[in-house]
Enzyme design. Structure first.
Site, short mmCIF file in Angstrom:
data_model
loop_
_atom_site.label_atom_id
_atom_site.label_comp_id
_atom_site.label_asym_id
_atom_site.label_seq_id
_atom_site.Cartn_x
_atom_site.Cartn_y
_atom_site.Cartn_z
N HIS A 220 0.86 -1.20 0.00
CA HIS A 220 0.00 0.00 0.00
C HIS A 220 0.90 1.24 0.00
O HIS A 220 1.72 1.39 -0.91
CB HIS A 220 -0.95 -0.09 1.21
CG HIS A 220 -2.00 0.96 1.31
ND1 HIS A 220 -2.36 1.78 0.27
CD2 HIS A 220 -2.78 1.34 2.36
CE1 HIS A 220 -3.34 2.61 0.68
NE2 HIS A 220 -3.61 2.36 1.94
N HIS A 260 -2.57 -2.74 -9.39
CA HIS A 260 -3.57 -2.07 -8.54
C HIS A 260 -4.80 -2.95 -8.47
O HIS A 260 -5.16 -3.60 -9.45
CB HIS A 260 -3.94 -0.69 -9.12
CG HIS A 260 -4.57 0.22 -8.11
ND1 HIS A 260 -5.91 0.16 -7.80
CD2 HIS A 260 -4.04 1.18 -7.34
CE1 HIS A 260 -6.18 1.07 -6.89
NE2 HIS A 260 -5.06 1.71 -6.57
N ASP A 316 2.31 5.18 -6.59
CA ASP A 316 3.56 5.12 -5.82
C ASP A 316 4.79 5.08 -6.71
O ASP A 316 5.91 5.31 -6.23
CB ASP A 316 3.55 3.87 -4.93
CG ASP A 316 2.62 4.06 -3.75
OD1 ASP A 316 1.67 3.27 -3.61
OD2 ASP A 316 2.82 5.03 -3.01
C1 SDX Z 1 -1.57 2.06 -3.34
O1 SDX Z 1 -6.18 0.55 -3.32
C2 SDX Z 1 -5.80 1.77 -3.44
O2 SDX Z 1 -6.51 2.64 -3.85
C3 SDX Z 1 -4.35 2.01 -3.01
C4 SDX Z 1 -3.73 3.32 -3.49
C5 SDX Z 1 -4.33 4.52 -2.76
O3 SDX Z 1 -4.27 5.65 -3.31
O4 SDX Z 1 -4.75 4.35 -1.60
O5 SDX Z 1 -3.92 3.47 -4.89
C6 SDX Z 1 -2.24 3.38 -3.18
O6 SDX Z 1 -1.47 1.32 -2.38
C7 SDX Z 1 -1.11 1.63 -4.71
C8 SDX Z 1 -0.51 0.20 -4.72
C9 SDX Z 1 0.93 0.26 -4.20
N1 SDX Z 1 1.44 -1.14 -4.06
C10 SDX Z 1 2.43 -1.59 -4.90
O7 SDX Z 1 2.90 -0.95 -5.83
C11 SDX Z 1 2.90 -3.00 -4.54
C12 SDX Z 1 3.04 -3.85 -5.83
N2 SDX Z 1 1.68 -4.15 -6.31
C13 SDX Z 1 1.14 -5.47 -6.09
O8 SDX Z 1 1.54 -6.07 -4.89
C14 SDX Z 1 -0.36 -5.54 -6.43
O9 SDX Z 1 -0.50 -5.02 -7.68
C15 SDX Z 1 -1.38 -4.92 -5.49
C16 SDX Z 1 -1.22 -5.40 -4.09
C17 SDX Z 1 -1.29 -3.43 -5.51
C18 SDX Z 1 -2.76 -5.32 -6.01
O10 SDX Z 1 -2.79 -6.68 -5.89
P1 SDX Z 1 -4.05 -7.61 -6.28
O11 SDX Z 1 -5.17 -6.80 -6.75
O12 SDX Z 1 -4.27 -8.51 -5.13
O13 SDX Z 1 -3.50 -8.40 -7.53
P2 SDX Z 1 -2.56 -9.66 -7.47
O14 SDX Z 1 -1.39 -9.42 -6.53
O15 SDX Z 1 -3.41 -10.86 -7.18
O16 SDX Z 1 -2.00 -9.73 -8.95
C19 SDX Z 1 -2.88 -10.09 -10.01
C20 SDX Z 1 -1.98 -10.53 -11.15
C21 SDX Z 1 -0.98 -11.55 -10.68
O17 SDX Z 1 -0.74 -12.47 -11.74
P3 SDX Z 1 -0.72 -14.06 -11.38
O18 SDX Z 1 0.32 -14.21 -10.26
O19 SDX Z 1 -2.10 -14.38 -10.88
O20 SDX Z 1 -0.31 -14.68 -12.64
O21 SDX Z 1 -1.21 -9.42 -11.62
C22 SDX Z 1 0.17 -9.66 -11.37
C23 SDX Z 1 0.29 -10.82 -10.43
O22 SDX Z 1 1.43 -11.57 -10.81
N3 SDX Z 1 0.71 -8.48 -10.67
C24 SDX Z 1 2.00 -8.15 -10.66
C25 SDX Z 1 2.07 -6.99 -9.89
N4 SDX Z 1 0.85 -6.65 -9.44
C26 SDX Z 1 0.02 -7.59 -9.93
N5 SDX Z 1 3.08 -8.73 -11.22
C27 SDX Z 1 4.27 -8.12 -11.00
N6 SDX Z 1 4.42 -6.99 -10.27
C28 SDX Z 1 3.36 -6.42 -9.70
N7 SDX Z 1 3.50 -5.30 -8.96
#
Ligand code: SDX
Length: 380
Positions: A220, A260, A316
């Site tokens: 997050h 996201h 971010d």
């Molecule tokens: C913020 O929610 C909000 O509004 C938050 C925010 C706000 O203003 O409050 O926007 C601020 O928190 C933004 C997010 C910051 N976090 C990151 O940058 C951390 C990296 N991101 C990931 O961990 C992930 O994308 C999440 C946690 C943000 C979202 O995760 P989800 O919705 O649970 O999706 P997921 O992890 O299940 O991924 C779905 C697919 C996966 O593929 P498979 O493994 O199923 O094959 O997408 C891929 C993931 O591999 N994927 C990524 C990825 N994010 C998703 N692959 C590589 N790198 C990534 N960052």
């Protein structure tokens, strides 16, 4: 009873709200009807007023609002003593969370959840967050905290209380844009935590303390610092592709700053911050972090397209290079996020307390059943 499980509450709608609308397919972010791309022309105070009321303020309303805010930047001696007592190396988010908890003990009515008292606490925290973050930064560097200048805005006072020098209009403007972009984002993890904590009708300080804890997480608000640590470890544009491929090769590998839960296209805030990063890079003559960021986007776009995934840069990602070029230490990036997001958290608390329902989801039990108790003397 519906026993369908939505892990991470993905896709679950738990209430209605009039504060923020996000279209994850179109990449649209709206604060009370205004597109975020237009709100970057406003000050953080104007946007905070919008989030806390039902429209942008008139000039008179804004003047009255900022008059109410201006005495609130002063930091209590007890908080300064706390910061001095914290061990060297304390994470600024631990310091912020601890200070906000301490403020509750000195508040005239910390537990009142009527709207007027909540809004008084909101104004207090809106000015205390920048004052606390800047004061901690100075104290941990062996410097005396800077007394606030009541003539300055929230963005201006934050920079002034950090450096001891009155910031330029340009620097204040960039800070305002960053705070506006990070102010509000619907039911993100930390805002949900704030609302679910408040739903037991506990006090606002407890709800905000919980939200600070949630925002700190690398999935997050902690992602911006994680992005910069990744860029620092990579070191060069040439190092970006092997780094990304190495992360993606790992099970559950995640490249910080991408992906996201709601956006399936580029986060509109990321686009705005990319432009800010590009401008700062040109002005500073050091485009290293910006160029590396662009390379990371290129490689991620290619790799995610190959996987059929829609994983784009989020808020971010480019904020990391922006804050780096503004001279902030990496572990201050998430506290800056909190300085902005206290406005959104309070807006949601006003909504939650005004029409509350206790949040109490269920779990599908899959544990053992039908066991018979055996006294400890008879257990093997
Ligand atoms: C913020 O929610 C909000 O509004 C938050 C925010 C706000 O203003 O409050 O926007 C601020 O928190 C933004 C997010 C910051 N976090 C990151 O940058 C951390 C990296 N991101 C990931 O961990 C992930 O994308 C999440 C946690 C943000 C979202 O995760 P989800 O919705 O649970 O999706 P997921 O992890 O299940 O991924 C779905 C697919 C996966 O593929 P498979 O493994 O199923 O094959 O997408 C891929 C993931 O591999 N994927 C990524 C990825 N994010 C998703 N692959 C590589 N790198 C990534 N960052």
């Amino acid at each position: 009873m519906d026993t369908t499980i939505a892990r991470g509450l993905a896709g679950v709608t738990f209430d209605t709200s009039e504060i923020c609308f996000i279209d994850g397919e179109q990449g649209q972010l709206i604060y009370r009807g205004y597109d975020i791309r237009e709100l970057t022309d406003a000050t953080f105070e104007e946007v905070c007023y919008l989030l806390w009321h039902d429209d942008l303020p008139t000039a008179d309303e804004l003047a009255a609002f900022t008059r109410q805010l201006s005495p609130g930047f002063a930091v209590r001696d007890e908080v300064i003593d706390l910061f001095r007592a914290l061990p060297a190396g304390t994470d600024p988010m631990h310091a912020l969370r601890s200070a906000v908890s301490l403020l509750a003990a000195f508040d005239e009515d910390p537990d009142g959840v009527d709207d007027a008292n909540l809004r008084r606490i909101g104004r207090t925290l809106l000015t205390q967050f920048p004052a606390l973050v800047s004061s901690f930064e100075r104290i941990r560097n062996g410097k005396e905290p800077v007394e606030p200048d009541s003539s300055l805005s929230i963005a201006g006072n934050f920079l002034y209380m950090l450096t001891g020098e009155r910031p330029s209009e340009a620097a204040t403007r960039v800070m305002d844009v960053a705070l506006v972009l990070h102010a509000e984002h619907g039911s993100n993890a930390s805002t949900f935590v704030a609302r679910s904590t408040a739903s037991s009708l506990t006090d606002a300080y407890s709800a905000i303390t919980a939200a600070i804890g949630s925002l700190k997480g690398p999935l997050h608000g902690g992602a911006n610092a994680a992005v910069m640590r990744a860029l620092e470890s990579i070191g060069s544009v040439e190092g970006v592709e092997p780094y990304v491929l190495d992360v993606l090769a790992k099970p559950q590998g995640r490249v910080m700053g991408f992906g996201h839960r709601v956006y399936r296209v580029l986060d509109p805030r990321a686009k705005i911050l990319e432009d800010v990063s590009k401008t700062l890079a040109a002005e500073s003559g050091d485009s290293r972090w910006f160029e590396m960021s662009l390379e990371m986007v290129r490689v991620m776009d290619r790799e995610m397209a190959a996987k059929g995934r829609q994983v784009k840069a989020n808020v971010d990602f480019f904020s990391a290079s922006v804050y780096r070029m503004l001279g902030f230490p990496t572990d201050m990036y998430t506290p800056i996020f909190a300085v902005a997001r206290i406005s959104g958290w309070m807006a949601h608390l006003y909504e939650q307390y005004a029409d509350n329902s206790l949040m109490r989801p269920r779990l599908n039990y899959e544990g053992p059943t039908g066991r018979t108790f055996v006294p400890i003397e008879e257990r093997g």
